[in-house]
Motif scaffolding. Structure first.
Motif, mmCIF file in Angstrom:
data_model
loop_
_atom_site.group_PDB
_atom_site.id
_atom_site.type_symbol
_atom_site.label_atom_id
_atom_site.label_comp_id
_atom_site.label_asym_id
_atom_site.label_seq_id
_atom_site.Cartn_x
_atom_site.Cartn_y
_atom_site.Cartn_z
ATOM 1 N N GLU A 4 -4.653 -4.636 -0.335
ATOM 2 C CA GLU A 4 -5.211 -5.706 -1.148
ATOM 3 C C GLU A 4 -5.833 -6.800 -0.270
ATOM 4 N N SER A 5 -5.369 -6.937 0.964
ATOM 5 C CA SER A 5 -5.929 -7.937 1.861
ATOM 6 C C SER A 5 -7.107 -7.366 2.670
ATOM 7 N N LEU A 6 -7.586 -6.192 2.291
ATOM 8 C CA LEU A 6 -8.682 -5.546 2.996
ATOM 9 C C LEU A 6 -9.884 -5.394 2.068
ATOM 10 N N PRO A 7 -10.584 -6.475 1.770
ATOM 11 C CA PRO A 7 -11.676 -6.397 0.796
ATOM 12 C C PRO A 7 -12.877 -5.604 1.272
ATOM 13 N N ASN A 8 -12.986 -5.317 2.541
ATOM 14 C CA ASN A 8 -14.166 -4.643 3.072
ATOM 15 C C ASN A 8 -13.967 -3.152 3.269
ATOM 16 N N PHE A 9 -13.084 -2.543 2.480
ATOM 17 C CA PHE A 9 -12.929 -1.099 2.499
ATOM 18 C C PHE A 9 -13.789 -0.514 1.386
ATOM 19 N N THR A 10 -14.536 0.546 1.693
ATOM 20 C CA THR A 10 -15.210 1.272 0.623
ATOM 21 C C THR A 10 -14.138 1.987 -0.197
ATOM 22 N N ALA A 11 -14.462 2.373 -1.408
ATOM 23 C CA ALA A 11 -13.476 3.041 -2.267
ATOM 24 C C ALA A 11 -12.921 4.324 -1.624
ATOM 25 N N PRO A 12 -13.772 5.197 -1.057
ATOM 26 C CA PRO A 12 -13.220 6.393 -0.407
ATOM 27 C C PRO A 12 -12.358 6.048 0.817
ATOM 28 N N ALA A 13 -12.763 5.017 1.563
ATOM 29 C CA ALA A 13 -11.981 4.609 2.733
ATOM 30 C C ALA A 13 -10.623 4.059 2.304
ATOM 31 N N ARG A 14 -10.611 3.279 1.242
ATOM 32 C CA ARG A 14 -9.342 2.739 0.739
ATOM 33 C C ARG A 14 -8.420 3.868 0.284
ATOM 34 N N GLN A 15 -8.990 4.870 -0.378
ATOM 35 C CA GLN A 15 -8.191 6.010 -0.834
ATOM 36 C C GLN A 15 -7.594 6.747 0.360
ATOM 37 N N HIS A 16 -8.389 6.980 1.397
ATOM 38 C CA HIS A 16 -7.901 7.650 2.609
ATOM 39 C C HIS A 16 -6.819 6.803 3.279
ATOM 40 N N TRP A 17 -7.060 5.502 3.419
ATOM 41 C CA TRP A 17 -6.116 4.588 4.061
ATOM 42 C C TRP A 17 -4.794 4.561 3.295
ATOM 43 N N ASP A 18 -4.867 4.517 1.974
ATOM 44 C CA ASP A 18 -3.661 4.479 1.142
ATOM 45 C C ASP A 18 -2.861 5.770 1.221
ATOM 46 N N SER A 19 -3.503 6.873 1.606
ATOM 47 C CA SER A 19 -2.793 8.148 1.717
ATOM 48 C C SER A 19 -1.950 8.231 2.994
ATOM 49 N N ILE A 20 -2.127 7.283 3.906
ATOM 50 C CA ILE A 20 -1.374 7.243 5.162
ATOM 51 C C ILE A 20 -0.149 6.357 4.948
ATOM 52 N N SER A 21 1.009 6.799 5.424
ATOM 53 C CA SER A 21 2.226 6.007 5.232
ATOM 54 C C SER A 21 2.117 4.664 5.957
ATOM 55 N N ALA A 22 2.804 3.676 5.421
ATOM 56 C CA ALA A 22 2.708 2.300 5.932
ATOM 57 C C ALA A 22 3.093 2.210 7.409
ATOM 58 N N ASP A 23 4.122 2.922 7.833
ATOM 59 C CA ASP A 23 4.531 2.838 9.238
ATOM 60 C C ASP A 23 3.482 3.440 10.161
#
Length: 75
Positions: A4-23
């Motif tokens: 949510e603090s990353l407003p400059n992610f494209t939608a596909p990039a955000r989806q890929h990033w969210d698929s990676i575990s937080a750690d």
């Protein structure tokens, strides 16, 4: 850091990033090579896009504030 603090992610990039575990995301952000500092640094003020099938993070070095990038290859 949440996406949510990353407003400059494209939608596909955000989806890929969210698929990676937080750690793992934290380790990726803290392990970026800075050509100016000549060692691993933390990337700050970054944005994310998809290039080919890989996630590209582009931002600033936490130490010298120079430009850095991190490629996270698709699996």
């Amino acid at each position: 850091m949440t996406t949510e603090s990353l407003p400059n992610f494209t939608a596909p990039a955000r989806q890929h990033w969210d698929s990676i575990s937080a750690d793992i995301r934290q380790r990726l952000l803290a392990n970026v090579w800075c050509g100016h500092c000549r060692h691993d640094v933390t990337i700050t003020d970054f944005s994310g896009t998809i290039k080919g099938s890989d996630l590209l993070l582009v931002g600033k070095c936490s130490e010298c504030h120079g430009d850095v990038a991190r490629v996270i290859e698709a699996v």
